[in-house]
Design a protein around this motif. Structure first.
Motif, PDB file in Angstrom:
ATOM      1  N   LEU A  51       5.041  -8.059   9.616  1.00 13.53           N
ATOM      2  CA  LEU A  51       4.100  -7.363   8.750  1.00 13.53           C
ATOM      3  C   LEU A  51       3.848  -8.166   7.480  1.00 13.53           C
ATOM      4  O   LEU A  51       4.786  -8.540   6.771  1.00 13.53           O
ATOM      5  N   SER A  52       2.573  -8.430   7.204  1.00 15.04           N
ATOM      6  CA  SER A  52       2.207  -9.075   5.950  1.00 15.04           C
ATOM      7  C   SER A  52       2.488  -8.129   4.793  1.00 15.04           C
ATOM      8  O   SER A  52       2.205  -6.928   4.875  1.00 15.04           O
ATOM      9  N   PRO A  53       3.032  -8.628   3.688  1.00 16.40           N
ATOM     10  CA  PRO A  53       3.271  -7.753   2.527  1.00 16.40           C
ATOM     11  C   PRO A  53       1.979  -7.192   1.951  1.00 16.40           C
ATOM     12  O   PRO A  53       1.989  -6.167   1.272  1.00 16.40           O
ATOM     13  N   TYR A  54       0.861  -7.857   2.258  1.00 12.75           N
ATOM     14  CA  TYR A  54      -0.422  -7.404   1.715  1.00 12.75           C
ATOM     15  C   TYR A  54      -0.974  -6.193   2.463  1.00 12.75           C
ATOM     16  O   TYR A  54      -2.042  -5.681   2.118  1.00 12.75           O
ATOM     17  N   LEU A  55      -0.246  -5.720   3.470  1.00 16.76           N
ATOM     18  CA  LEU A  55      -0.606  -4.473   4.128  1.00 16.76           C
ATOM     19  C   LEU A  55      -0.082  -3.257   3.369  1.00 16.76           C
ATOM     20  O   LEU A  55      -0.346  -2.120   3.747  1.00 16.76           O
ATOM     21  N   PHE A  56       0.674  -3.511   2.285  1.00 17.10           N
ATOM     22  CA  PHE A  56       1.301  -2.433   1.532  1.00 17.10           C
ATOM     23  C   PHE A  56       0.664  -2.309   0.149  1.00 17.10           C
ATOM     24  O   PHE A  56       0.218  -3.310  -0.439  1.00 17.10           O
ATOM     25  N   ASP A  57       0.637  -1.110  -0.364  1.00 17.81           N
ATOM     26  CA  ASP A  57       0.059  -0.876  -1.691  1.00 17.81           C
ATOM     27  C   ASP A  57       0.880  -1.562  -2.777  1.00 17.81           C
ATOM     28  O   ASP A  57       0.323  -2.103  -3.732  1.00 17.81           O
ATOM     29  N   ASP A  58       2.188  -1.538  -2.632  1.00 18.30           N
ATOM     30  CA  ASP A  58       3.075  -2.158  -3.615  1.00 18.30           C
ATOM     31  C   ASP A  58       4.114  -2.981  -2.865  1.00 18.30           C
ATOM     32  O   ASP A  58       5.230  -2.527  -2.625  1.00 18.30           O
ATOM     33  N   PRO A  59       3.745  -4.206  -2.469  1.00 12.75           N
ATOM     34  CA  PRO A  59       4.656  -4.995  -1.631  1.00 12.75           C
ATOM     35  C   PRO A  59       5.988  -5.316  -2.284  1.00 12.75           C
ATOM     36  O   PRO A  59       6.976  -5.552  -1.600  1.00 12.75           O
TER      37      PRO A  59
END
Length: 841
Positions: A795-803
């Motif tokens: 999972l790319s961290p950029y898939l999260f609102d607050d990686p």
């Protein structure tokens, strides 16, 4: 050997049943024997000797080997024998109490300039300096355990009597660091029960009582010889250096390949920087350099470092074939990429802690491929550059990685200067590698003169001088005594590329329509977007009937696929975009995953605006195999054409903030942070309707990257000046962070609060800036859209609102539901879908 009797023997290794065990005397002999052979029979002896400033023989060799005998003396501590305490910090705390038994102030004091530092290093053989951690052990050493420590000293002097000879004391902080790397490697090998079993015996051995020092030493030498042979650490110099064997098919060498042979080899080490266009045969040229050095006994191994995991897989396949053609008895070629278990074309699968099941019976030849810490000890390895960078970072087992790497010709592919953090780390790796007599080659199609000067030590040329330099060329270290009269060479093929500019960087629909039109004419079209988001939008807009397919389904090519699918995609794109390509047109929408190392050949290229070095890399995928006279291009695409999608407005300063930070479009200001380089690249493209590769490469690169040209941009207005200041602050911060994270080889290898620079932090230090992808385990196996079975997704961290807030402690998805060809899962309270265009929220 009978069952373990604590009243009679001290153990070093023991099973839970206390029946399978290995005496302390035997393990001490094992490690010392492996250590000795590593110094005598591999390049490690030459490397360490150069740092010590002496031939590693006689008294010096015996002193270091005797020190290796001491490495586990702490296991004589009663608490360890009861399996209650560790054995390293025990020695640090007990040194004063045990001084008489260790013979401090007598023998060891005379062997080393600073015997305490070297002894501390010896006890820090578990991958990091040993902490001086009080454990309340004072007075807990029993008479029998103290006597055992005295016996350890006796074993050392008995097995290595020349240590007592008349010789100058051993000294050198840098040598100390390499010493501990070699000792740690020896301990790993000597702790492997495949080579040093506890109670069983190899068929070729005669059973002997390993509690008897002389017999333990005798068996240890036999097993050490066998172990190093089995794992491939004894290299064969019987390799062909002929291009008839190195090259596949009936082809003569290209210019770059012949030029590499003009450089001889120095025992004190060498660095060559090769600048040559994409597709000019650099890989085979570097293999020729490796064969040359190996045949002369100057390296043992090859580590080929590439930017990405997918690139390492493709290159490994090529090197397997080259190795088979050039060796009578070919060494194994390891894929040094975490998450993959592969040597040659043989796949492995983890079957529990420390165990790997290989698809074929390969004995111990997969040893270096089974643990990432051992990758650099392979005979031939292809892996990411990260594995080389880890050799200097303050992470566990960095020294062992460095020891393995020091034996190799280190080849770094696609070197660039756009990442200040990785540039600083690579510089530190090269410094450590070269000072010990190692050999390295840096390869790039697009390295600016200022960046090259940082590696070679040459004076940075002016812009006028830089654009006048030959291209292609090979540049050695500035003070190299072996610079040939003709460091440049002719390129084998010129390629003219027409450039069209369209303000479509935010118009995925327009890009898709142009790509479809070209595909309908039979063209293989490569569309490279700067971000995954834009790639997915372009894929959504594309007519799927012309889309690139992998696993029988239309897909884009980017990083948000699991490892199994990426392998399928990489293999398929090389089939569709290469020599034996199918006839119909196809469009592959991709990101940076295709711009380096994959052997692909597009008829038409559409790319986002990007820095000139990146753009030239992308253009390297266009008409890549022009030397192939049988290549048939579709009508209208006989000449190379590239469309560059730019922002619709020409002014890049519109999105530069007061603090100098910027965002000028997808990837511009984020993926590629220096808009000064983007501005100069755009200017260079607008001044030309076509470029010729490689004739224009040097000028194009210098126009967009030379420091004086970037200063011109800053002189335009205050916004550009603020942006330049912002870039410089970022570069300084990244360079400083890299420096703080690197081991200081000028200071001792010890855990000393007064020497805090070499204290390893609790966190793992990363090799790249930015946030890393998260490897998430699914609760059950699922089938991917490409038909692959997997239980892991990235999972790319950029898939999260607050990686920054993502938990790495328990990276396990809470559910996974198969829905036809796609599946859905939940992680960290977020729901994700894995479909044909990859993973997305």
């Amino acid at each position: 050997m009978t069952g373990y009797d604590p009243s009679q023997h001290f153990w070093a290794k023991i099973g839970d049943d206390r029946e399978s065990w290995h005496p302390l005397v035997a393990h001490s002999a094992d490690v010392a024997a492996v250590f000795e052979l590593l110094l005598r029979r591999t390049q490690l002896g030459q490397r360490l000797g150069l740092l010590l400033g002496r031939d590693l023989s006689g008294a010096a060799l015996h002193r270091l080997c005797a020190l290796a005998v001491y490495h586990d003396a702490g296991k004589a501590y009663p608490g360890f024998q009861r399996r209650e305490d560790g054995h390293q910090a025990v020695m640090v705390q007990s040194a004063g109490e045990l001084a008489e038994h260790l013979r401090y102030g007598q023998t060891i004091h005379q062997w080393f300039e600073n015997d305490w530092e070297w002894t501390l290093a010896t006890w820090g053989h578990h991958g990091e300096p040993t902490p001086d951690d009080p454990t309340g052990i004072a007075g807990k050493w029993t008479p029998s355990s103290k006597e055992k420590v005295r016996e350890v000293a006796g074993w050392a002097s008995g097995w290595y009597p020349k240590a007592e000879g008349d010789a100058d004391p051993i000294s050198g902080k840098r040598a100390q660091h390499l010493f501990i790397g070699i000792l740690t490697l020896a301990d790993w090998i000597a702790s492997d029960e495949r080579f040093f079993p506890f109670r069983s015996w190899h068929p070729w051995e005669t059973p002997r009582d390993l509690t008897v020092p002389s017999l333990a030493r005798e068996v240890a030498r036999e097993r050490a010889e066998h172990a190093l042979e089995e794992v491939g650490l004894f290299s064969s110099s019987d390799v062909s250096t002929s291009f008839e064997d190195i090259l596949e098919g009936d082809y003569g060498p290209y210019g770059v390949q012949s030029a590499m042979k003009k450089f001889s080899a120095e025992e004190e080490g060498s660095l060559l920087v090769l600048e040559s266009p994409t597709g000019s045969g650099k890989t085979e040229g570097q293999y020729a350099r490796f064969a040359q050095l190996l045949s002369k006994g100057l390296v043992d191994s090859l580590y080929f470092a590439v930017p990405t995991r997918s690139a390492s897989k493709e290159l490994q396949d090529r090197l397997v074939r080259i190795v088979e053609r050039t060796f009578e008895d070919p060494p194994r070629v390891s894929l040094a990429a975490p998450g993959h278990l592969r040597i040659d074309d043989i796949e492995g699968e983890s079957s529990g802690r420390w165990k790997v099941d290989w698809a074929e019976d390969i004995g111990a030849e997969g040893w270096a491929s089974e643990r990432s810490k051992l990758y650099t000890s392979s005979a031939v390895a292809v892996g990411t550059v990260d594995q080389a960078l880890l050799a200097v970072l303050k992470n566990r087992h960095a020294h062992m990685r460095r020891a393995g790497l020091s034996r190799s010709l280190l080849v770094v592919d696609e070197v660039h200067a756009s990442d200040a953090y990785m540039t600083e780390l690579l510089g530190q790796v090269l410094e450590a590698h070269l000072e010990a007599g190692g050999h390295a080659v840096l390869m790039s199609a697009t390295l600016g003169s200022a960046a090259r000067a940082r590696y070679t030590g040459e004076e940075e040329p002016s812009f006028e001088a830089a654009v006048g330099e030959d291209y292609p060329r090979i540049t050695p270290l500035a003070d190299s005594p072996d610079e040939p009269a003709e460091p440049s060479f002719e390129a084998d093929v010129d390629k003219q590329v027409s450039i069209e500019e369209k303000g479509w960087i935010r118009r995925p629909d327009a890009i898709a329509r142009r790509a479809e039109s070209a595909a309908e004419s039979g063209a293989k079209v490569l569309v490279i977007r700067n971000s995954v988001k834009q790639a997915q939008k372009t894929y959504d807009a594309l007519d799927k009937s012309v889309s690139f397919r992998a696993g029988g389904v239309p897909v884009p090519h980017h990083s948000r696929f699991c490892a199994a699918d990426r392998r399928v995609m990489d293999n398929r794109i090389e089939e569709v975009f290469n020599k034996s390509r199918p006839a119909e047109g196809r469009v592959c929408v991709a990101t940076q995953t295709v711009e380096q190392s994959l052997d692909i050949d597009a008829d038409y290229l559409i790319t986002d605006l990007c820095p000139i070095d990146v753009l030239l890399q992308r253009i390297g995928r266009l008409h890549r195999h022009e030397h192939d006279r049988d290549r048939k291009r579709p009508p209208g695409y006989g000449e190379a054409q590239c469309l560059v999608a730019t922002p619709s407005a020409r002014d890049l300063t519109a999105r530069i903030d007061e603090d100098g930070s910027a965002y000028a479009g997808p990837g511009l200001g984020t993926v590629y942070q220096d808009l000064r380089v983007i501005e100069k690249t755009w200017q260079s493209l607008r001044s030309r309707s076509a470029i010729t590769i490689p004739e224009h490469n040097r000028r194009l690169i210098e126009e967009a990257t030379h420091p004086t040209r970037l200063e011109e941009v800053e002189a335009i207005d205050e916004k550009w000046k603020a942006h330049g200041d912002s870039v410089r602050r970022s570069v300084r911060a990244l360079t400083q962070r890299a420096g703080d994270n690197v081991i200081d080889f000028e200071k001792s290898y010890s855990f000393d609060e007064g020497n805090g620079s070499n204290i390893f932090p609790d966190r793992r230090i990363r090799t790249r800036t930015g946030l890393e992808s998260i490897e998430v385990e699914l609760p059950r196996r699922v089938t991917t859209p490409l038909g692959q079975s997997t239980k892991m997704v990235s999972l790319s961290p950029y898939l999260f609102d607050d990686p920054e807030q993502i938990s790495f402690n328990s990276p396990v998805a809470s559910e996974a539901t198969q829905r036809g060809e796609e599946f859905r899962f939940q992680f960290d309270g977020k729901r994700f879908k894995y479909a044909q265009k990859g993973i997305h929220r």
